[in-house]
Design an enzyme around this catalytic site. Structure first.
Site, PDB file in Angstrom:
ATOM      1  N   HIS A  60       0.853  -1.189   0.000  1.00 11.99           N
ATOM      2  CA  HIS A  60       0.000   0.000   0.000  1.00 11.99           C
ATOM      3  C   HIS A  60       0.889   1.238   0.000  1.00 11.99           C
ATOM      4  O   HIS A  60       1.873   1.299   0.744  1.00 11.99           O
ATOM      5  CB  HIS A  60      -0.912  -0.012   1.236  1.00 11.99           C
ATOM      6  CG  HIS A  60      -1.868   1.133   1.250  1.00 11.99           C
ATOM      7  ND1 HIS A  60      -2.961   1.196   0.403  1.00 11.99           N
ATOM      8  CD2 HIS A  60      -1.871   2.284   1.965  1.00 11.99           C
ATOM      9  CE1 HIS A  60      -3.595   2.340   0.606  1.00 11.99           C
ATOM     10  NE2 HIS A  60      -2.967   3.014   1.554  1.00 11.99           N
ATOM     11  N   ASP A  67      -6.580  -2.561   4.145  1.00 19.31           N
ATOM     12  CA  ASP A  67      -5.217  -2.056   4.384  1.00 19.31           C
ATOM     13  C   ASP A  67      -4.863  -2.095   5.877  1.00 19.31           C
ATOM     14  O   ASP A  67      -4.439  -1.099   6.467  1.00 19.31           O
ATOM     15  CB  ASP A  67      -5.088  -0.613   3.841  1.00 19.31           C
ATOM     16  CG  ASP A  67      -5.337  -0.549   2.333  1.00 19.31           C
ATOM     17  OD1 ASP A  67      -4.981  -1.509   1.630  1.00 19.31           O
ATOM     18  OD2 ASP A  67      -5.906   0.454   1.870  1.00 19.31           O
TER      19      ASP A  67
HETATM   20  C1  GAR Z   1       0.712   0.675  -6.203  1.00 18.82           C
HETATM   21  O1  GAR Z   1       1.078   1.995  -5.879  1.00 18.82           O
HETATM   22  C2  GAR Z   1       0.144  -0.041  -4.988  1.00 18.82           C
HETATM   23  O2  GAR Z   1       0.804   0.306  -3.802  1.00 18.82           O
HETATM   24  C3  GAR Z   1      -1.274   0.450  -4.984  1.00 18.82           C
HETATM   25  O3  GAR Z   1      -1.644   0.403  -6.342  1.00 18.82           O
HETATM   26  C4  GAR Z   1      -0.494   0.666  -7.147  1.00 18.82           C
HETATM   27  C5  GAR Z   1      -0.374  -0.422  -8.182  1.00 18.82           C
HETATM   28  O4  GAR Z   1       0.664  -0.143  -9.071  1.00 18.82           O
HETATM   29  N1  GAR Z   1      -2.119  -0.385  -4.184  1.00 18.82           N
HETATM   30  C6  GAR Z   1      -3.082   0.099  -3.397  1.00 18.82           C
HETATM   31  O5  GAR Z   1      -3.384   1.276  -3.327  1.00 18.82           O
HETATM   32  C7  GAR Z   1      -3.795  -0.962  -2.569  1.00 18.82           C
HETATM   33  N2  GAR Z   1      -4.595  -0.354  -1.548  1.00 18.82           N
HETATM   34  P1  GAR Z   1       1.263  -1.284 -10.002  1.00 18.82           P
HETATM   35  O6  GAR Z   1       0.067  -1.932 -10.715  1.00 18.82           O
HETATM   36  O7  GAR Z   1       2.150  -0.563 -10.951  1.00 18.82           O
HETATM   37  O8  GAR Z   1       1.988  -2.250  -9.122  1.00 18.82           O
END
Ligand code: GAR
Length: 201
Positions: free
Chosen positions: A108, A144
């Site tokens: 997260h 989370d």
């Molecule tokens: C990342 O920043 C991850 O931490 C966030 O989504 C993005 C996915 O990026 N996740 C959340 O916010 C979960 N609550 P990615 O597809 O490039 O890995």
């Protein structure tokens, strides 16, 4: 250890994990399957290019429990030991959590418990924090929320906007997820209440 990746979008965290395995920065770990709830997810394309098994279970319009049952069956069929949520924008049902007790990790983009939920980086920037960051944690039935494996801090610069801050947090996410998976795969820890505690040898 066989890991199953769940993603909904571009999949840069997944790509970073795959790169760590390829470069032997993460050993004793293999990606068994990459699962998405979104057919167009960029991460699926990356998985195909890397020659990894993929599966799509579109979640839109389906009951959570039914959709999760399909995903659980897929993870079991691929003999997954550890589930890694990598931008999987969906709450897991209690049944899913129970199927992999303390065997689901999430990343997260905030220093939890601050700023859970969507657009965490923007929430942190708008709040005016001076230190932001990311968290890898075990997944429980709350959003989370589960025991924290590790966090990495990112200073907020005077010159930042929400976008530049999110980019620097993402770079730390890519390091953090590999490190956390290595810790969990190593098995040298216990979970005491909310606390992830390294065992002394
Ligand atoms: C990342 O920043 C991850 O931490 C966030 O989504 C993005 C996915 O990026 N996740 C959340 O916010 C979960 N609550 P990615 O597809 O490039 O890995």
């Amino acid at each position: 250890m066989r890991i199953g990746i769940l993603l909904s979008g571009r999949g840069s965290n997944f790509a970073a994990i795959a790169a760590s395995i390829r470069a032997s920065r993460l050993t004793g770990v293999e990606i068994a399957v990459v699962v998405s709830n979104v057919a167009e997810a960029g991460g699926l394309q990356t998985a195909l290019e890397l020659g990894l098994p993929t599966a799509v279970f579109v979640s839109k319009g389906r009951k959570r429990a039914e959709h999760d049952a399909d995903v659980i069956a897929c993870l079991r069929a691929h003999q997954v030991d550890l589930v890694c949520l990598a931008g999987y924008m969906r709450l897991l049902s209690p049944h899913f959590i129970a199927a992999f007790p303390n065997r689901i990790l999430n990343i997260h983009p905030s220093l939890l418990p601050s700023f859970p939920g969507l657009a965490a980086q923007e929430q942190a920037f708008d709040y005016g924090v001076k230190v932001a960051g990311c968290t890898v944690h075990f997944v429980d039935e709350h959003l989370d929320h589960g025991a924290i494996v590790l966090q990495r801090a990112v200073p907020v610069l005077e010159t930042d906007d929400a976008h530049s801050l999110a980019e620097r947090i993402l770079a730390e996410e890519h390091l953090a997820y590999t490190e956390a998976i290595a810790l969990v795969a190593g098995g040298n820890y216990e979970i005491q209440g909310r606390r992830y505690v390294k065992r002394s040898r």
